[in-house]
Design a protein around this motif. Structure first.
Motif, short mmCIF file in Angstrom:
data_model
loop_
_atom_site.label_atom_id
_atom_site.label_comp_id
_atom_site.label_asym_id
_atom_site.label_seq_id
_atom_site.Cartn_x
_atom_site.Cartn_y
_atom_site.Cartn_z
N VAL A 198 6.08 -23.27 3.69
CA VAL A 198 6.59 -23.14 2.33
C VAL A 198 7.08 -24.51 1.86
N CYS A 199 6.78 -24.87 0.61
CA CYS A 199 7.33 -26.13 0.10
C CYS A 199 7.52 -26.07 -1.42
N GLY A 200 8.22 -27.07 -1.94
CA GLY A 200 8.41 -27.23 -3.38
C GLY A 200 8.15 -28.69 -3.74
N SER A 201 8.03 -28.96 -5.03
CA SER A 201 7.56 -30.30 -5.44
C SER A 201 8.65 -31.36 -5.53
N GLN A 202 9.92 -30.95 -5.57
CA GLN A 202 10.97 -31.84 -6.09
C GLN A 202 11.65 -32.74 -5.07
N LYS A 203 11.09 -32.84 -3.86
CA LYS A 203 11.79 -33.66 -2.87
C LYS A 203 10.83 -34.74 -2.35
N GLY A 204 10.31 -34.56 -1.13
CA GLY A 204 9.45 -35.61 -0.57
C GLY A 204 8.19 -35.86 -1.38
N LEU A 205 7.76 -34.89 -2.15
CA LEU A 205 6.53 -35.08 -2.93
C LEU A 205 6.76 -35.89 -4.20
N MET A 206 8.02 -36.24 -4.46
CA MET A 206 8.36 -37.21 -5.52
C MET A 206 7.97 -36.72 -6.92
N LEU A 207 8.14 -35.44 -7.15
CA LEU A 207 7.83 -34.86 -8.46
C LEU A 207 9.06 -34.16 -9.01
N PRO A 208 9.06 -33.85 -10.29
CA PRO A 208 10.12 -32.97 -10.79
C PRO A 208 9.96 -31.58 -10.16
N PRO A 209 11.00 -30.73 -10.29
CA PRO A 209 10.86 -29.35 -9.82
C PRO A 209 9.77 -28.64 -10.62
N GLY A 210 9.18 -27.60 -10.03
CA GLY A 210 8.24 -26.79 -10.81
C GLY A 210 6.97 -26.37 -10.09
N LEU A 211 6.72 -26.94 -8.89
CA LEU A 211 5.57 -26.47 -8.12
C LEU A 211 6.07 -25.88 -6.80
N GLY A 212 5.48 -24.76 -6.42
CA GLY A 212 5.75 -24.17 -5.10
C GLY A 212 4.45 -24.14 -4.31
N PHE A 213 4.56 -24.25 -3.00
CA PHE A 213 3.36 -24.34 -2.16
C PHE A 213 3.45 -23.38 -0.98
N ASN A 214 2.30 -22.83 -0.62
CA ASN A 214 2.14 -22.18 0.69
C ASN A 214 0.92 -22.80 1.36
N ALA A 215 1.07 -23.17 2.63
CA ALA A 215 -0.11 -23.43 3.47
C ALA A 215 -0.24 -22.19 4.34
N VAL A 216 -1.46 -21.68 4.44
CA VAL A 216 -1.67 -20.33 4.98
C VAL A 216 -2.71 -20.36 6.10
N SER A 217 -2.31 -19.91 7.28
CA SER A 217 -3.26 -19.89 8.40
C SER A 217 -4.23 -18.72 8.22
N ARG A 218 -5.31 -18.76 8.99
CA ARG A 218 -6.27 -17.65 8.95
C ARG A 218 -5.59 -16.34 9.38
N LYS A 219 -4.69 -16.49 10.37
CA LYS A 219 -3.98 -15.29 10.86
C LYS A 219 -3.10 -14.69 9.76
N ALA A 220 -2.44 -15.56 8.99
CA ALA A 220 -1.59 -15.06 7.90
C ALA A 220 -2.44 -14.43 6.80
N LEU A 221 -3.57 -15.05 6.52
CA LEU A 221 -4.46 -14.50 5.49
C LEU A 221 -4.97 -13.13 5.91
N ALA A 222 -5.29 -13.01 7.21
CA ALA A 222 -5.74 -11.70 7.71
C ALA A 222 -4.60 -10.68 7.59
N ALA A 223 -3.37 -11.12 7.88
CA ALA A 223 -2.22 -10.21 7.77
C ALA A 223 -2.06 -9.73 6.34
N SER A 224 -2.43 -10.57 5.38
CA SER A 224 -2.24 -10.19 3.97
C SER A 224 -3.16 -9.03 3.58
N ASP A 225 -4.24 -8.82 4.35
CA ASP A 225 -5.14 -7.69 4.02
C ASP A 225 -4.44 -6.35 4.19
N SER A 226 -3.51 -6.29 5.17
CA SER A 226 -2.87 -4.99 5.41
C SER A 226 -1.38 -4.98 5.04
N ALA A 227 -0.83 -6.13 4.60
CA ALA A 227 0.60 -6.18 4.26
C ALA A 227 0.87 -5.32 3.04
#
Ligand SMILES: Cc1ncc(COP(=O)(O)O)c(C=O)c1O
Length: 394
Positions: A198-227
């Motif tokens: 999980v991340c946001g734009s307003q710190k190390g990425l040197m941007l104003p606030p306003g973007l949120g990020f998810n990096a998603v593994s294949r296992k997590a994506l598979a979990a989303s099918d049944s979540a």
């Protein structure tokens, strides 16, 4: 009482909270552009470029999702895409942000085991191993850790926690909040087999606030099918093709993405992530030397967990850290981070992250030293000198 505070400010405000952090002028300029058609070909190129760049920052070959949201939205996306009502989740009281993530998980209907902490130590990998080994029925569906606790200046040891999960042979998803560590402290989504970052734009990425990020593994994506947690806006499924098409399922934050393209170029292609990490580590060390020079104490009690992006400094008993912050803001036009939650009034936080250099740090530490003096907080002179000596020598 007469104040010595200037009535008219000149020069730049010092924004030394641990995020939102300073945004480079060229990133601000990159955003000052006409808005473009988010369904058109120019946007598609931008979309593909920033998703590819973010994959390099997360160090992942897997899916990256960019939301028009703050970090809190990205927290909710991580939980709601992967889990079902009543699922057991292991979380750790490392500070205010872990506590807020936990409160969200409870509100979403998850069954959270919250391992208590003293806000001076990070997650103990031995406790992770013990808890998961005891869970023979594999009821724990996710282990959630805040990589860098912005409220305490404690950086958790993610590879050691990963190794603890592996030693327990447990299949739980591993979710990590990198809101105040990504692009500042070494982080490797794939190598450390994190399922959702999980991340946001307003710190190390040197941007104003306003973007949120998810990096998603294949296992997590598979979990989303049944979540089965309710989700709509946050649903990853609608974002599955973004890396290929460059388009988003709803209106993206176009101009923040112009800024992201610029900051990615600075981080990845110009300075390079390893140099970015070294720069942050060096500024954090100089800051700690200043704190020791003042005869004060940092909140983080374990040197293995020192944060490279934020240092929380304890003020002596009987003194109010927020009054010190007010004096510094009033007299020197510098914002420092307040103590959050349990440590309110007891600590102030120095942010040393993002677009930052030696002289900005020297100015920051000078403002703190002058503020300590004005606030009548007992300290030794020489903290700034200790930092200067360290910076000058290397
Ligand atoms: C570690 C951490 N996680 C989550 C958040 C919440 O992010 P936001 O305030 O962008 O919603 C923050 C905010 O500072 C944070 O520092």
């Amino acid at each position: 009482m007469m104040s010595n505070a200037p009535t008219v400010r000149s020069g730049r405000h010092f924004l030394q909270i641990p995020g939102p952090a300073n945004v480079p002028d060229r990133v601000l300029r990159a955003m000052a552009m006409p808005v473009i058609d988010h369904r058109g070909p120019e946007f598609a190129e931008l979309g593909k470029e920033v998703v590819a760049g973010m994959k390099r920052v997360f160090k992942t070959g897997e899916m990256v999702v960019i939301y028009p949201s703050s970090g809190t939205g990205a927290w909710e996306a991580a939980l709601s895409n992967t889990l079902s009502p009543g699922d057991r989740v292991l979380m750790f009281e490392t500070g205010q942000f872990a506590s807020l993530w936990r409160a969200m998980a409870v509100r979403l209907g998850l069954d959270v085991e919250f391992i208590p902490g003293d806000w001076r130590h990070g997650v103990d990998p031995a406790v992770v191993e013990e808890k998961l080994t005891a869970d023979r029925a594999h009821q724990v569906k996710a282990v959630c850790v805040v990589h860098n606790e912005t409220s305490t200046g404690i950086a958790n040891r993610i590879p050691e926690i990963r190794a603890a999960i592996d030693r327990a042979g447990h299949p739980a998803l591993f979710m990590v909040d990198t809101v105040s560590s990504l692009a500042s402290i070494d982080y490797r989504h794939d190598e450390w087999r994190v399922d959702v970052t999980v991340c946001g734009s307003q710190k190390g990425l040197m941007l104003p606030p306003g973007l949120g990020f998810n990096a998603v593994s294949r296992k997590a994506l598979a979990a989303s099918d049944s979540a089965r947690l309710q989700r709509s806006y946050w649903d990853w499924q609608a974002m599955r093709d973004t890396a290929q098409t460059g388009t988003f399922p709803y209106t993206p934050a176009t101009n923040l993405l112009f800024g992201l393209r610029e900051s990615l170029q600075m981080l990845l292609d110009e300075e390079g992530l390893d140099a970015v990490f070294r720069r942050h580590a060096r500024h954090a060390e100089a800051t700690r030397r200043a704190v020791a020079g003042w005869g004060l104490e940092v909140l983080c009690a374990d040197p293995r967990e020192y944060s490279s992006t934020v240092t929380a400094v304890l003020v002596p008993d009987g003194h109010d850290a927020d009054r010190l912050r007010e004096i510094i803001l009033d007299a020197f036009d510098m914002s420092l981070g307040t103590g959050l939650g349990r440590v309110q009034g007891k600590v102030f936080r120095i942010g040393h992250l993002g677009w930052f250099n030696d002289l900005m740090l020297c100015g920051t530490l000078s403002g703190v030293e002058m503020g300590l003096h004005r606030a009548g907080i007992p300290h030794r002179a020489g903290g700034v000198t200790a930092a200067l000596e360290y910076l000058a020598a290397r």
